[in-house]
Design a protein around this motif. Structure first.
Motif, PDB file in Angstrom:
ATOM      1  N   UNK A  31       0.822  -1.211   0.000  1.00 15.98           N
ATOM      2  CA  UNK A  31       0.000   0.000   0.000  1.00 15.98           C
ATOM      3  C   UNK A  31       0.860   1.266   0.000  1.00 15.98           C
ATOM      4  N   UNK A  32       2.133   1.072  -0.080  1.00 17.30           N
ATOM      5  CA  UNK A  32       3.039   2.217  -0.036  1.00 17.30           C
ATOM      6  C   UNK A  32       3.022   2.909   1.306  1.00 17.30           C
ATOM      7  N   UNK A  33       2.742   2.147   2.335  1.00 13.12           N
ATOM      8  CA  UNK A  33       2.598   2.774   3.658  1.00 13.12           C
ATOM      9  C   UNK A  33       3.649   2.268   4.629  1.00 13.12           C
ATOM     10  N   UNK A  34       4.832   2.026   4.165  1.00  9.13           N
ATOM     11  CA  UNK A  34       5.885   1.493   5.020  1.00  9.13           C
ATOM     12  C   UNK A  34       6.194   2.382   6.210  1.00  9.13           C
ATOM     13  N   UNK A  35       5.984   3.667   6.021  1.00 12.25           N
ATOM     14  CA  UNK A  35       6.258   4.606   7.115  1.00 12.25           C
ATOM     15  C   UNK A  35       5.345   4.360   8.309  1.00 12.25           C
ATOM     16  N   UNK A  36       4.235   3.668   8.067  1.00 16.79           N
ATOM     17  CA  UNK A  36       3.275   3.379   9.142  1.00 16.79           C
ATOM     18  C   UNK A  36       3.729   2.234  10.046  1.00 16.79           C
ATOM     19  N   UNK A  37       4.795   1.563   9.629  1.00 13.82           N
ATOM     20  CA  UNK A  37       5.200   0.337  10.323  1.00 13.82           C
ATOM     21  C   UNK A  37       5.342   0.500  11.841  1.00 13.82           C
ATOM     22  N   UNK A  38       6.119   1.460  12.335  1.00 17.70           N
ATOM     23  CA  UNK A  38       6.258   1.592  13.785  1.00 17.70           C
ATOM     24  C   UNK A  38       4.919   1.790  14.479  1.00 17.70           C
ATOM     25  N   UNK A  39       4.077   2.618  13.877  1.00 15.22           N
ATOM     26  CA  UNK A  39       2.769   2.890  14.489  1.00 15.22           C
ATOM     27  C   UNK A  39       1.947   1.622  14.592  1.00 15.22           C
ATOM     28  N   UNK A  40       1.908   0.893  13.472  1.00 14.02           N
ATOM     29  CA  UNK A  40       1.061  -0.295  13.450  1.00 14.02           C
ATOM     30  C   UNK A  40       1.517  -1.328  14.469  1.00 14.02           C
ATOM     31  N   UNK A  41       2.824  -1.552  14.491  1.00 16.78           N
ATOM     32  CA  UNK A  41       3.354  -2.534  15.437  1.00 16.78           C
ATOM     33  C   UNK A  41       3.099  -2.087  16.872  1.00 16.78           C
ATOM     34  N   UNK A  42       3.330  -0.814  17.136  1.00 19.57           N
ATOM     35  CA  UNK A  42       3.134  -0.322  18.504  1.00 19.57           C
ATOM     36  C   UNK A  42       1.707  -0.530  18.961  1.00 19.57           C
ATOM     37  N   UNK A  43       0.768  -0.198  18.088  1.00 26.02           N
ATOM     38  CA  UNK A  43      -0.642  -0.333  18.483  1.00 26.02           C
ATOM     39  C   UNK A  43      -1.006  -1.794  18.722  1.00 26.02           C
ATOM     40  N   UNK A  44      -0.591  -2.668  17.798  1.00 28.15           N
ATOM     41  CA  UNK A  44      -1.021  -4.058  18.003  1.00 28.15           C
ATOM     42  C   UNK A  44      -0.312  -4.697  19.189  1.00 28.15           C
ATOM     43  N   UNK A  45       0.945  -4.309  19.402  1.00 29.58           N
ATOM     44  CA  UNK A  45       1.656  -4.865  20.560  1.00 29.58           C
ATOM     45  C   UNK A  45       1.014  -4.422  21.866  1.00 29.58           C
ATOM     46  N   UNK A  46       0.845  -3.133  21.998  1.00 27.85           N
ATOM     47  CA  UNK A  46       0.389  -2.601  23.280  1.00 27.85           C
ATOM     48  C   UNK A  46      -1.075  -2.956  23.546  1.00 27.85           C
ATOM     49  N   UNK A  47      -1.876  -2.883  22.505  1.00 30.16           N
ATOM     50  CA  UNK A  47      -3.296  -3.140  22.724  1.00 30.16           C
ATOM     51  C   UNK A  47      -3.602  -4.599  22.976  1.00 30.16           C
ATOM     52  N   UNK A  48      -2.991  -5.462  22.201  1.00 25.16           N
ATOM     53  CA  UNK A  48      -3.468  -6.823  22.200  1.00 25.16           C
ATOM     54  C   UNK A  48      -2.391  -7.868  22.496  1.00 25.16           C
ATOM     55  N   UNK A  49      -1.331  -7.865  21.685  1.00 28.63           N
ATOM     56  CA  UNK A  49      -0.398  -8.986  21.739  1.00 28.63           C
ATOM     57  C   UNK A  49       0.369  -9.023  23.049  1.00 28.63           C
ATOM     58  N   UNK A  50       0.850  -7.862  23.495  1.00 26.65           N
ATOM     59  CA  UNK A  50       1.598  -7.814  24.748  1.00 26.65           C
ATOM     60  C   UNK A  50       0.818  -8.403  25.909  1.00 26.65           C
ATOM     61  N   UNK A  51      -0.351  -7.840  26.228  1.00 21.58           N
ATOM     62  CA  UNK A  51      -1.092  -8.349  27.368  1.00 21.58           C
ATOM     63  C   UNK A  51      -1.484  -9.826  27.234  1.00 21.58           C
TER      64      UNK A  51
END
Ligand SMILES: Nc1ncnc2c1ncn2[C@@H]1O[C@H](COP(=O)(O)OP(=O)(O)OP(=O)(O)O)[C@@H](O)[C@H]1O
Ligand SMILES: [Mg+2]
Lengths: 267, 262
Positions: free
Chosen positions: A88-108
């Motif tokens: 999607x040409x959205x590589x710059x979103x990578x840190x944001x996406x990972x941070x959100x999924x880690x903190x919201x769901x995967x981490x806990x």
């Protein structure tokens, strides 16, 4: 037995209970246990020394495993998300996406499931063997309430420590993600983190920490319940440990499902 | 009731005062599922007396003493211990009563996660939060010497032999100077020499502190050494009561067979 009536009751006792009955027995047992735990939690004096000891044991036992898993999840998530985002040409979103999924769901959830296996089973086995070898009764006759001394302290310790472990796992997960990003390009760590945190809002953090408390509480409560109600004989120790893991993992998933719905409604 | 928890009395070694009853059990009945373990048990324990309970394995001896400390709840019957009615006390009264009772578990029930020292410290500090460090150390040393295990103080229970564990458990029971002692098979699994030492120790405790004790045992040498009076349990009932000599002379075949006579 000679008489028909006694024979009948005998049969009832030995026949395995139907699934529905077993379910309600279990639910009732846990509810009762919960009530007792609550009562002893708020009765004086609190066993502070034992509580600190349990907190230390929980942290010491699982921070390594939780940390490694968190870091690896971060790396994996980053590497796997990159191609999709790149499409999607959205590589710059990578840190944001990972941070959100880690903190919201995967981490806990991952942390809680690991701790269910590590801490929940440990509590089930420890209290189970104490029960089987009469150590709990020995405490009782030494003018010590086992519910207070053993159960309340462990449930509280798990409730307080799991959120800390979740934060630890989240942090290492983000570090892992930074490593993952760096495989294919050079990103400054400060930049990465400022990017990641800019996407994290209060609304991401609060529900995630809140549900971590509930996960910890579930792990402690189920582990202690299974251990405290272990049957007689050594094989029940294994059963207690095993069923503690199974039940607490299941409950963690269910709690997560409810938490998602609640967060959704509130936000 | 002279139930002060601290005994400094050395001069009460006179004959047991049989008029005073410390435990009174009436029509005790308990069953597990369809199994009636105790059907109708009544007996008294007098002050300063060693009461030996005999009975086949599985006859409910351990269940009996667990009922006395509210570890098990009987179906019916009444028990009065040191003037208090068991199963009708609130939490604090029960805790106070339990402080005056020493309970030696059949399995020993040592805390696996604690060293021998911590095991012995536990009842002391839990029952009397005001004891100081020196007194604790002194008492621990004394009871360990009593059971001949001074060198094991820093070991974990898992590192001890079965007999050693039993003796540590005994030490943990007597360390708080209880008014009533409940011994569940104190000499089982021990060699004859150690068994005799334990029997002597039980008598020492009785004489020194005028302790009243219930001793469950299969060991006839131990029974001979310590018993002031004996009761025999069979099929949930007390079938015989008397001194050991009286029971040994009994006409009843079952009782005679218990003493190895036919
Ligand atoms: N908590 C319990 N639940 C169910 N049954 C029990 C329980 N405790 C004891 N029993 C049963 O009660 C009976 C008496 O047990 P108890 O332990 O009192 O025997 P005992 O006289 O002490 O025997 P031993 O000399 O072998 O120690 C046994 O048949 C046992 O199966
Ligand atoms: Mg027994």
């Amino acid at each position: 037995m000679e008489t028909g009536t006694t024979k009948k009751t005998e049969e009832k006792k030995t026949a395995p209970p139907s699934p529905a009955r077993a379910f309600f027995n279990e639910a009732g047992g846990i509810a009762l246990f919960l009530g007792q735990t609550a009562r002893y939690t708020f009765s004086f004096p609190f066993e502070f020394k034992e509580f600190i000891k349990q907190c230390y044991m929980i942290g010491n036992k699982s921070f390594g495993l939780v940390g490694i898993t968190g870091a690896i999840m971060g790396v994996v998530l980053t590497i796997q998300s990159r191609p999709v985002l790149a499409d999607f040409g959205a590589e710059a979103m990578l840190p944001k996406m990972v941070a959100v999924s880690l903190v919201r769901e995967i981490g806990p959830v991952i942390t809680a499931l690991i701790c269910a296996g590590k801490i929940g089973s440990g509590m089930g086995a420890e209290l189970g063997s104490m029960k089987v070898t009469e150590q709990i009764e020995a405490m009782e006759v030494s003018a010590t309430m086992p519910m207070k001394y053993l159960v309340v302290t462990r449930v509280m310790a798990a409730t307080f420590m799991i959120p800390l472990l979740v934060i630890f796992a989240d942090t290492l997960g983000l570090l892992g993600s930074w490593l993952g990003v760096n495989i294919k390009g050079d990103v400054n760590i400060a930049l990465f983190f400022s990017h990641a945190f800019s996407s994290l809002e209060f609304i991401d953090l609060v529900p995630s920490i809140a549900k971590s408390f509930v996960f910890g509480w579930v792990i402690g409560l189920v582990g202690c319940y299974k251990g405290y109600n272990a049957g007689k004989g050594t094989e029940s120790v294994g059963i207690a440990a095993n069923s503690a893991v199974v039940l607490s993992s299941l409950l963690i998933i269910i709690v997560d499902l409810i938490a998602v719905q609640v967060t959704d409604i509130l936000s | 009731m002279t139930s002060s928890a601290t005994h400094t009395i050395e001069n009460t070694q006179s004959a047991p005062d049989n008029s005073e009853t410390v435990i009174e059990v009436k029509n005790l009945k308990i069953s597990f599922g369809s199994q009636d373990v105790l059907k109708d048990v009544s007996f008294n324990l007098h002050k300063g007396e060693n009461l030996v309970v005999l009975g086949k394995s599985g006859s409910g001896k351990s269940v009996l003493i667990k009922c006395l400390t509210e570890l098990l709840r009987p179906d019916s019957g009444s028990m009065v211990v040191l003037g208090k009615t068991v199963n009708s006390m609130d939490r604090h009264e029960l805790a106070e009563l339990r402080k005056q009772i020493g309970f030696l578990f059949q399995s020993g029930a040592l805390y696996d996660s604690m060293t021998v020292r911590a095991n012995l410290e536990f009842p002391l500090t839990r029952m009397n939060r005001k004891v100081n460090k020196e007194e604790i150390n002194e008492r621990i040393k004394k009871v360990l010497d009593n059971v001949g295990l001074g060198h094991a103080i820093d070991k974990m229970p898992a590192e001890l032999s079965g007999g050693m564990r039993k003796r540590i458990a005994l030490a943990r029971t007597i360390i708080v100077d209880p008014v009533i002692m409940l011994y569940d098979e104190p000499t089982t699994g021990l060699d004859p020499i150690t068994s005799r030492e334990i029997s002597v120790l039980i008598n020492d405790v009785q004489e020194k502190y005028n302790t009243s004790s219930i001793i469950i045992t299969h060991d006839m040498d131990c029974a001979r050494e310590v018993a002031d009076r004996v009761i025999m349990l069979k099929e949930g009932q007390i079938v015989a009561e008397g001194t050991l000599e009286e029971l040994e002379e009994s006409e009843d075949e079952w009782i005679r067979s218990f003493f190895g006579k036919n």
